[in-house]
Design a protein around this motif. Structure first.
Motif, PDB file in Angstrom:
ATOM      1  N   SER A   1      63.729 -43.628  24.384  1.00  0.00           N
ATOM      2  CA  SER A   1      64.965 -43.938  25.092  1.00  0.00           C
ATOM      3  C   SER A   1      65.835 -42.721  25.362  1.00  0.00           C
ATOM      4  CB  SER A   1      65.781 -44.940  24.271  1.00  0.00           C
ATOM      5  OG  SER A   1      66.131 -44.373  23.006  1.00  0.00           O
ATOM      6  N   ASP A   2      65.692 -41.649  24.552  1.00  0.00           N
ATOM      7  CA  ASP A   2      66.627 -40.523  24.556  1.00  0.00           C
ATOM      8  C   ASP A   2      68.021 -41.018  24.158  1.00  0.00           C
ATOM      9  OD1 ASP A   2      67.457 -37.921  24.718  1.00  0.00           O
ATOM     10  OD2 ASP A   2      67.378 -37.765  26.894  1.00  0.00           O
ATOM     11  N   PHE A   3      68.039 -41.985  23.252  1.00  0.00           N
ATOM     12  CA  PHE A   3      69.293 -42.588  22.782  1.00  0.00           C
ATOM     13  C   PHE A   3      70.175 -41.545  22.108  1.00  0.00           C
ATOM     14  CE2 PHE A   3      71.540 -44.608  19.152  1.00  0.00           C
ATOM     15  CZ  PHE A   3      72.337 -45.501  19.833  1.00  0.00           C
ATOM     16  N   HIS A   4      71.471 -41.539  22.492  1.00  0.00           N
ATOM     17  CA  HIS A   4      72.461 -40.676  21.862  1.00  0.00           C
ATOM     18  C   HIS A   4      73.561 -41.459  21.154  1.00  0.00           C
ATOM     19  CE1 HIS A   4      70.544 -37.487  24.151  1.00  0.00           C
ATOM     20  NE2 HIS A   4      71.290 -36.595  23.542  1.00  0.00           N
ATOM     21  N   GLY A   5      73.734 -42.706  21.527  1.00  0.00           N
ATOM     22  CA  GLY A   5      74.739 -43.509  20.840  1.00  0.00           C
ATOM     23  C   GLY A   5      75.529 -44.390  21.772  1.00  0.00           C
ATOM     24  N   PRO A   6      76.287 -45.333  21.206  1.00  0.00           N
ATOM     25  CA  PRO A   6      77.143 -46.203  22.021  1.00  0.00           C
ATOM     26  C   PRO A   6      78.148 -45.376  22.809  1.00  0.00           C
ATOM     27  CG  PRO A   6      77.012 -46.969  19.740  1.00  0.00           C
ATOM     28  CD  PRO A   6      76.394 -45.610  19.770  1.00  0.00           C
ATOM     29  N   GLY A   7      78.353 -45.746  24.049  1.00  0.00           N
ATOM     30  CA  GLY A   7      79.299 -45.031  24.890  1.00  0.00           C
ATOM     31  C   GLY A   7      78.721 -43.839  25.606  1.00  0.00           C
ATOM     32  N   HIS A   8      77.481 -43.482  25.282  1.00  0.00           N
ATOM     33  CA  HIS A   8      76.818 -42.367  25.965  1.00  0.00           C
ATOM     34  C   HIS A   8      75.945 -42.939  27.077  1.00  0.00           C
ATOM     35  CE1 HIS A   8      73.977 -39.049  26.611  1.00  0.00           C
ATOM     36  NE2 HIS A   8      74.894 -38.255  26.105  1.00  0.00           N
ATOM     37  N   PRO A   9      75.881 -42.262  28.217  1.00  0.00           N
ATOM     38  CA  PRO A   9      75.093 -42.802  29.339  1.00  0.00           C
ATOM     39  C   PRO A   9      73.589 -42.617  29.146  1.00  0.00           C
ATOM     40  CG  PRO A   9      76.032 -40.697  29.944  1.00  0.00           C
ATOM     41  CD  PRO A   9      76.597 -41.039  28.597  1.00  0.00           C
ATOM     42  N   SER A  10      73.086 -43.042  28.003  1.00  0.00           N
ATOM     43  CA  SER A  10      71.651 -43.038  27.750  1.00  0.00           C
ATOM     44  C   SER A  10      71.214 -44.470  27.499  1.00  0.00           C
ATOM     45  CB  SER A  10      71.316 -42.161  26.536  1.00  0.00           C
ATOM     46  OG  SER A  10      72.001 -42.609  25.387  1.00  0.00           O
ATOM     47  N   ARG A  11      69.921 -44.688  27.458  1.00  0.00           N
ATOM     48  CA  ARG A  11      69.409 -46.030  27.214  1.00  0.00           C
ATOM     49  C   ARG A  11      69.691 -46.455  25.782  1.00  0.00           C
ATOM     50  NH1 ARG A  11      66.938 -48.696  31.742  1.00  0.00           N
ATOM     51  NH2 ARG A  11      65.234 -49.488  30.465  1.00  0.00           N
ATOM     52  N   GLU A  12      69.730 -47.773  25.575  1.00  0.00           N
ATOM     53  CA  GLU A  12      69.812 -48.298  24.208  1.00  0.00           C
ATOM     54  C   GLU A  12      68.543 -47.928  23.465  1.00  0.00           C
ATOM     55  OE1 GLU A  12      70.827 -49.131  21.113  1.00  0.00           O
ATOM     56  OE2 GLU A  12      72.297 -50.381  22.176  1.00  0.00           O
ATOM     57  N   ILE A  13      68.651 -47.733  22.168  1.00  0.00           N
ATOM     58  CA  ILE A  13      67.468 -47.394  21.383  1.00  0.00           C
ATOM     59  C   ILE A  13      66.440 -48.520  21.513  1.00  0.00           C
ATOM     60  CG2 ILE A  13      68.250 -48.425  19.191  1.00  0.00           C
ATOM     61  CD1 ILE A  13      67.262 -45.743  17.895  1.00  0.00           C
ATOM     62  N   GLY A  14      65.191 -48.133  21.705  1.00  0.00           N
ATOM     63  CA  GLY A  14      64.149 -49.117  21.981  1.00  0.00           C
ATOM     64  C   GLY A  14      64.120 -49.585  23.417  1.00  0.00           C
ATOM     65  N   GLY A  15      64.939 -48.990  24.277  1.00  0.00           N
ATOM     66  CA  GLY A  15      65.104 -49.501  25.634  1.00  0.00           C
ATOM     67  C   GLY A  15      64.281 -48.812  26.703  1.00  0.00           C
ATOM     68  N   ALA A  16      63.342 -47.959  26.312  1.00  0.00           N
ATOM     69  CA  ALA A  16      62.493 -47.315  27.324  1.00  0.00           C
ATOM     70  C   ALA A  16      61.538 -48.337  27.927  1.00  0.00           C
ATOM     71  CB  ALA A  16      61.705 -46.173  26.695  1.00  0.00           C
ATOM     72  N   PRO A  17      61.116 -48.140  29.171  1.00  0.00           N
ATOM     73  CA  PRO A  17      60.156 -49.065  29.783  1.00  0.00           C
ATOM     74  C   PRO A  17      58.821 -49.037  29.041  1.00  0.00           C
ATOM     75  CG  PRO A  17      61.119 -47.575  31.416  1.00  0.00           C
ATOM     76  CD  PRO A  17      61.497 -47.049  30.081  1.00  0.00           C
ATOM     77  N   ALA A  18      57.979 -50.022  29.313  1.00  0.00           N
ATOM     78  CA  ALA A  18      56.649 -50.077  28.713  1.00  0.00           C
ATOM     79  C   ALA A  18      55.738 -49.039  29.369  1.00  0.00           C
ATOM     80  CB  ALA A  18      56.054 -51.464  28.871  1.00  0.00           C
ATOM     81  N   LEU A  19      54.814 -48.507  28.574  1.00  0.00           N
ATOM     82  CA  LEU A  19      53.818 -47.591  29.118  1.00  0.00           C
ATOM     83  C   LEU A  19      52.789 -48.359  29.939  1.00  0.00           C
ATOM     84  CD1 LEU A  19      53.020 -45.347  26.006  1.00  0.00           C
ATOM     85  CD2 LEU A  19      54.094 -44.584  28.145  1.00  0.00           C
ATOM     86  N   PRO A  20      52.264 -47.771  31.001  1.00  0.00           N
ATOM     87  CA  PRO A  20      51.126 -48.384  31.694  1.00  0.00           C
ATOM     88  C   PRO A  20      49.974 -48.598  30.708  1.00  0.00           C
ATOM     89  CG  PRO A  20      52.055 -46.617  33.019  1.00  0.00           C
ATOM     90  CD  PRO A  20      52.734 -46.551  31.687  1.00  0.00           C
ATOM     91  N   GLY A  21      49.337 -49.746  30.793  1.00  0.00           N
ATOM     92  CA  GLY A  21      48.362 -50.152  29.789  1.00  0.00           C
ATOM     93  C   GLY A  21      47.128 -49.290  29.686  1.00  0.00           C
ATOM     94  N   ASP A  22      46.794 -48.534  30.731  1.00  0.00           N
ATOM     95  CA  ASP A  22      45.566 -47.736  30.691  1.00  0.00           C
ATOM     96  C   ASP A  22      45.754 -46.356  30.087  1.00  0.00           C
ATOM     97  OD1 ASP A  22      47.126 -47.079  33.084  1.00  0.00           O
ATOM     98  OD2 ASP A  22      45.441 -45.758  33.588  1.00  0.00           O
ATOM     99  N   LEU A  23      46.991 -45.994  29.758  1.00  0.00           N
ATOM    100  CA  LEU A  23      47.236 -44.650  29.245  1.00  0.00           C
ATOM    101  C   LEU A  23      47.097 -44.598  27.725  1.00  0.00           C
ATOM    102  CD1 LEU A  23      50.353 -43.563  31.353  1.00  0.00           C
ATOM    103  CD2 LEU A  23      47.957 -42.964  31.720  1.00  0.00           C
ATOM    104  N   PRO A  24      46.465 -43.563  27.180  1.00  0.00           N
ATOM    105  CA  PRO A  24      46.366 -43.421  25.726  1.00  0.00           C
ATOM    106  C   PRO A  24      47.718 -43.025  25.145  1.00  0.00           C
ATOM    107  CG  PRO A  24      45.438 -41.495  26.801  1.00  0.00           C
ATOM    108  CD  PRO A  24      45.774 -42.465  27.898  1.00  0.00           C
ATOM    109  N   SER A  25      48.203 -43.792  24.192  1.00  0.00           N
ATOM    110  CA  SER A  25      49.504 -43.531  23.599  1.00  0.00           C
ATOM    111  C   SER A  25      49.421 -42.421  22.559  1.00  0.00           C
ATOM    112  CB  SER A  25      50.049 -44.798  22.938  1.00  0.00           C
ATOM    113  OG  SER A  25      51.211 -44.506  22.181  1.00  0.00           O
TER     114      SER A  25
END
Length: 282
Positions: free
Chosen positions: A248-272
Motif C-alpha cells: 500500500s505504501d501506507f504512511h498513516g491516517p490523514g496521509h494521501p496514501s492507501r489504507e494498509i492492506g489496500g493495494a490491488p490484487a496481483l495478476p494471478g499468473d505472476l509469481p509472488s
C-alpha cells in the motif's frame, strides 16, 4: 476488502504517522496476516514491530526502503527478508541516516530563506526521533496553514525544481542492492510508475536494476492502483522475469496514501515475491 499481505508500509521510524506497533495493530484490524515494515533507510522500528506482531498473530517480514541513485535520478528499492543486524547493512544505513540529516537541514535552510519561518523546527517536531524527511516538511506546511494538502506542499515547495528541493546524497543503485542481497534479502523496485519515466527509461532502469541483482518489482502498489496501471506493470514484470510484489505504501491516517492492506490484487499468473521469502528468512 484488504489484501491478506502488505509488503510496503511506513512508521514513525521514518516518515509514517503511526508507531511501528500501531502499524502492526492497524494491519491486523484490516485483516492483513503478512506485513513488511519498510521504513526509509532504517530498520530501527523492526524490534517494536516484531513484538507487536507476535501478540497480534501477524507474520512480520523484516524490510526497509532504500533511496538509491542511478543516472542522476532517485529511485526507491524495497528490501524484503533482510537480516537487520548484518554488519554491512548496518554500516550502509548509518551512512544513509547521515545523508538524510544533512539533507533535512539543507531543506530547512532553503525554506527559511524563502520566508517560511519555523520550517525546520516544525519538521523536527513532526519527525520525533526519526531523521527529517520531505514528508515531515510537507506535514508542517499543511499543519501551519501554508498549503492545503500534501500534494500542494510538494508541488509548491518540495518537488524537484522547487525552492525547498535538495538532491539526496544517496547510495548508488548497484551498491544499495548489494547491501540488501548481502543481508539475505530480495531487492524490489518500488512503485515503478512513480518516477515520471518514459517507456524507454523504464526499460533502461529495469535493465540496470536486474543487472545489479534486483529480483522483484511492485506491480500492485498503492501509488498505482488503477487496473490499467497494474496490467502495465505486470507486463514489465513478465518481460524481465521478475517476482511480483504488492504493498500500500501506507504512511498513516490523514496521509494521501492507501489504507494498509489496500493495494490491488496481483495478476494471478505472476509469481509472488512471497513464494521466495521463506528461503530468505522472511
Amino acid at each position: 476488502m484488504s489484501a491478506s499481505h502488505d509488503l510496503h508500509c511506513h512508521s514513525t521510524a521514518s516518515d509514517g504517522h503511526l508507531t511501528p506497533a500501531a502499524v502492526v495493530h492497524r494491519a491486523a484490524d484490516q485483516g492483513v496476516t503478512t506485513l513488511a515494515l519498510t521504513d526509509h533507510d532504517t530498520v530501527a522500528g523492526l524490534g517494536d514491530a516484531q513484538a507487536a506482531a507476535s501478540t497480534a498473530g501477524i507474520r512480520l517480514i523484516a524490510g526497509l526502503e532504500l533511496s538509491v541513485l542511478w543516472q542522476g535520478r532517485t529511485f526507491h528499492v524495497v528490501g524484503l527478508g533482510v537480516d537487520p543486524g548484518e554488519p554491512g547493512l548496518q554500516d550502509g544505513l548509518a551512512r544513509m541516516q547521515r545523508a538524510r540529516q544533512e539533507r533535512g537541514e539543507a531543506i530547512g535552510e532553503r525554506l527559511e530563506r524563502a520566508g517560511l519561518s519555523g520550517a525546520r523546527e516544525g519538521a523536527l517536531e513532526a519527525a520525533g526521533t526519526a531523521e527529517i524527511t520531505r514528508a515531515h516538511y510537507a506535514r508542517w506546511l499543511v499543519e501551519s496553514g501554508n498549503v492545503r494538502g500534501y500534494e500542494e506542499a510538494f508541488k509548491r515547495y518540495l518537488r524537484r525544481g522547487r525552492v525547498g528541493y535538495v538532491h539526496g546524497d544517496w547510495v548508488a543503485m548497484e551498491e544499495g542492492i548489494e547491501w540488501i542481497r548481502r543481508a539475505g534479502g530480495i531487492a524490489v523496485l518500488a512503485h515503478p510508475l512513480g518516477y515520471d519515466l518514459t517507456g524507454a527509461w523504464i526499460r533502461r532502469t529495469l535493465d540496470a536494476f536486474t543487472a545489479a541483482g534486483g529480483e522483484a518489482m511492485e506491480v500492485a502498489c498503492g501509488t498505482s492502483p488503477e487496473p490499467r496501471q497494474v496490467q502495465q506493470l505486470g507486463g514489465w514484470c513478465r518481460r524481465y522475469a521478475l517476482l511480483a510484489s504488492s504493498g500500500s505504501d501506507f504512511h498513516g491516517p490523514g496521509h494521501p496514501s492507501r489504507e494498509i492492506g489496500g493495494a490491488p490484487a496481483l495478476p494471478g499468473d505472476l509469481p509472488s515475491v512471497l513464494e521466495a521469502l521463506p528461503e530468505r528468512g522472511g
